[in-house]
Design an enzyme around this catalytic site. Structure first.
Site, PDB file in Angstrom:
ATOM      1  N   ASP A 274     -11.229 -11.771 147.255  1.00 44.33           N
ATOM      2  CA  ASP A 274     -12.655 -12.085 147.224  1.00 44.33           C
ATOM      3  C   ASP A 274     -12.840 -13.565 146.890  1.00 44.33           C
ATOM      4  O   ASP A 274     -11.873 -14.330 146.876  1.00 44.33           O
ATOM      5  CB  ASP A 274     -13.380 -11.184 146.219  1.00 44.33           C
ATOM      6  CG  ASP A 274     -12.990 -11.482 144.771  1.00 44.33           C
ATOM      7  OD1 ASP A 274     -12.057 -12.287 144.541  1.00 44.33           O
ATOM      8  OD2 ASP A 274     -13.635 -10.920 143.867  1.00 44.33           O
TER       9      ASP A 274
ATOM     10  N   LYS B 225     -10.950  -6.203 153.053  1.00 41.80           N
ATOM     11  CA  LYS B 225     -11.026  -6.341 151.594  1.00 41.80           C
ATOM     12  C   LYS B 225     -11.361  -5.003 150.956  1.00 41.80           C
ATOM     13  O   LYS B 225     -10.722  -4.583 149.983  1.00 41.80           O
ATOM     14  CB  LYS B 225     -12.064  -7.387 151.201  1.00 41.80           C
ATOM     15  CG  LYS B 225     -12.063  -7.691 149.697  1.00 41.80           C
ATOM     16  CD  LYS B 225     -13.193  -8.604 149.288  1.00 41.80           C
ATOM     17  CE  LYS B 225     -14.470  -7.819 149.091  1.00 41.80           C
ATOM     18  NZ  LYS B 225     -15.552  -8.604 148.464  1.00 41.80           N
TER      19      LYS B 225
END
Length: 214
Positions: free
Chosen positions: A142, A124
């Site tokens: 997320d 991420k």
């Protein structure tokens, strides 16, 4: 989990997102690629606002890996002690600074694999840096994107990797660059977790969510 929306519906959804905010921006403050890496790493299990409050003074004195090493771990701790998990994050930031200096000449690498090899930098974080600094159409999933993707049908998936693939496979190419920012901001301010603001949602007529609020 909602079913995957058809391509034409996705086109209309992202057309509306684009019309409302043509150039969406991430909310983490940074001055260069290095401070972006640090900010994103610090933001895990923390709010962007909390990270920004801690890093404003930090980045004025340590905006390169060399300066971070000169500041030292104790000096770093003083700046970030209001952030969750700050002790482990400080160790990772210092290790990353050392690797960048020793192996990359103080520069942040522009490949996902190289970024993910840095301590505390997962997929991420790497995707955020690739997208925000180098403009790659990388999708950093997320909790907000995971929720919006599954709730709306924009990008359903049982885990973050599946949602990332759904965005890459289904969102029209012309919207890939900014897709993750539109979805994050939508989840942060409109499609919130407990009481989504469906009445104010610009895509409410296209969304698959069955429990829309009035």
């Amino acid at each position: 989990m909602a079913k995957q929306l058809p391509y034409r519906t996705l086109q209309e959804i992202f057309h509306r997102f684009h019309a409302a905010e043509p150039e969406p921006k991430g909310e983490l403050e940074h001055v260069n690629a290095y401070t972006l890496v640090v900010a994103v790493a610090l933001s895990a299990q923390a709010t962007d606002a909390g990270v920004n409050k801690a890093t404003r003074a930090l980045f004025r004195i340590a905006d390169t890996p060399e300066k971070m090493l000169a500041l030292g771990e104790e000096g770093l701790l003083e700046h970030i002690k209001t952030i969750g998990l700050y002790r482990q994050k400080a160790k990772n930031v210092m290790k990353t600074a050392r690797i960048l200096v020793d192996e990359y000449g103080g520069e942040v690498p522009s490949s996902r694999a190289a970024l993910q090899s840095l301590p505390g930098v997962g997929r991420k974080t790497a995707n955020v840096v690739l997208n925000m600094w180098w403009g790659h159409p990388a999708q950093a999933v997320d909790t907000h994107i995971f929720r919006v993707g599954n709730r709306s049908g924009i990008a359903p998936g049982r885990d973050v990797d599946a949602v990332e693939r759904a965005i890459e496979d289904n969102v029209p190419a012309e919207y890939q660059r900014h897709a993750h920012h539109w979805l994050i901001l939508h989840g942060r301010y409109t499609c919130v977790a407990r009481k989504p603001k469906c009445a104010a949602c610009i895509i409410r007529d296209l969304c698959e969510y069955e429990e829309k609020t009035l």
